[in-house]
Design an enzyme around this catalytic site. Structure first.
Site, mmCIF file in Angstrom:
data_model
loop_
_atom_site.group_PDB
_atom_site.id
_atom_site.type_symbol
_atom_site.label_atom_id
_atom_site.label_comp_id
_atom_site.label_asym_id
_atom_site.label_seq_id
_atom_site.Cartn_x
_atom_site.Cartn_y
_atom_site.Cartn_z
ATOM 1 N N SER A 113 2.126 10.810 -5.296
ATOM 2 C CA SER A 113 1.313 11.228 -4.155
ATOM 3 C C SER A 113 -0.107 10.717 -4.306
ATOM 4 O O SER A 113 -0.623 10.583 -5.430
ATOM 5 C CB SER A 113 1.301 12.757 -4.052
ATOM 6 O OG SER A 113 0.317 13.198 -3.140
ATOM 7 N N TYR B 113 -0.113 21.161 -7.146
ATOM 8 C CA TYR B 113 0.832 20.145 -6.671
ATOM 9 C C TYR B 113 0.460 18.779 -7.232
ATOM 10 O O TYR B 113 1.296 18.057 -7.784
ATOM 11 C CB TYR B 113 0.832 20.108 -5.143
ATOM 12 C CG TYR B 113 1.482 18.874 -4.568
ATOM 13 C CD1 TYR B 113 2.849 18.653 -4.705
ATOM 14 C CD2 TYR B 113 0.728 17.906 -3.894
ATOM 15 C CE1 TYR B 113 3.452 17.511 -4.197
ATOM 16 C CE2 TYR B 113 1.322 16.777 -3.374
ATOM 17 C CZ TYR B 113 2.673 16.573 -3.529
ATOM 18 O OH TYR B 113 3.274 15.439 -3.026
#
Length: 324
Positions: A125, A150
């Site tokens: 990501s 995350y």
């Protein structure tokens, strides 16, 4: 060749399954259809995009179930897109990220190692860049200051894959996705959230008072990059050069949040009711991908501006959610 796609009912996963099947690959899928957002959207997405792909309903933490799947299907390559996503949700339920992104990823690494998988491509990501990098983000910048749990799990995934490449010579490629959008997109992300709200006359919350820029990347461009990466495993350069690489997949053209909203307003034919809010914990002010490495390695070159891609999202939201 058999390609296992995890997260096959997810946004990128379903499009990737469709593209792989269209070029004649044998594709098998895996998804746990969790309730992070409405599972019916996932089932409808599969029915619309890849209805002929067999998808096993299985959780990444189910080691025995994963072993049986690998033994039955004998995948040649693995496209690992399954993960617990979302920056803000990781503040509320970090255990879900441990289970899926750490324990689940370890299970995938172990099975790829022991079942002779030729190439593992996995989702990372743009969030990994956190507070330590400056735009444009390039793969050689530090990623040691994640701003959310995350993001921390995605940094960990990259380190874990590198270790398996070093110790066991597992060929692995990590892909840092930059704000992917398109029809059938995730309903918790701004493109769908804002499009639905504007269409339905509901207000939207604009964080950091609108002073944000995002590298919005259309799903068609992302899938082209995913397939390109899958087809180009990293070389094994010996003890000092393990077969692991990480690439940015983004549009390398960040868009002001206010401009993004204006395109939605135009496509919806009505103004947005905006409420300005301060910055949310864990968010990044700007993302911008340096994509030169992906272009050099497998010809990645995104071509979809938001003026072409966002009206498609608005049209899909108008059709899908009015019927549900």
């Amino acid at each position: 060749m058999t390609i296992l796609v995890t997260g096959a009912a997810g946004f990128i996963g379903a499009y990737a399954c469709r593209a792989l099947a269209a070029r004649g690959e044998r594709v098998v899928g895996l998804d746990n259809y969790n309730r992070y957002y409405d599972p019916q959207i996932k089932r409808d997405r599969v029915a619309a995009l890849c209805p002929d792909v067999a998808i096993a309903e299985l959780d990444l933490t189910d080691r025995a179930g994963l072993e049986a799947l690998f033994d039955r299907e004998q995948p040649t390559r693995v496209l690992h897109l399954a993960a617990q996503a979302g920056v803000r949700y990781s503040l509320q339920n970090p255990q879900a990220y441990v289970d899926s992104n750490l324990t689940g990823f370890t299970n995938i690494l172990e099975l790829c190692r022991h079942r002779g998988v030729q190439h593992l491509v996995y989702a990372s990501s743009s969030s990994v860049y956190g507070g330590s990098a400056t735009p444009p983000f390039s793969e050689d910048q530090r990623v040691d200051k994640p701003l959310s749990f995350y993001a921390a799990t995605k940094v960990a995934n990259e380190a874990m894959a590198h270790t398996y490449a070093h110790l066991f010579r597992l060929r692995a490629t990590g892909l840092r996705f930059f704000t992917v959008y398109g029809a059938w997109g995730r309903p918790d992300m701004a493109p769908v959230l804002f499009s639905r709200a504007v269409l339905e006359g509901r207000g939207i919350e604009v964080f950091n008072h609108g002073r944000m820029r995002r590298d919005f990347t259309h799903v068609s461009d992302i899938v082209a990059g995913v397939l390109g990466a899958l087809d180009h495993p990293p070389a094994d350069g010996g003890p000092d050069a393990p077969p692991h690489r990480v690439f940015n997949l983004g549009n390398h053209t960040p868009v002001e949040l206010e401009r993004f909203i204006a395109v939605i307003e135009q496509a919806a034919g009505r103004p947005a009711d905006k409420t300005y809010r301060p910055m949310q914990p864990g968010d990044m002010v700007e993302t911008m991908a340096d994509t030169r490495a992906a272009k050099a390695a497998f010809g990645f070159e995104p071509a979809t501006p938001i003026e072409a891609g966002l009206p498609e999202v608005v049209a899909w939201c108008r059709e899908y959610f009015s019927a549900h």
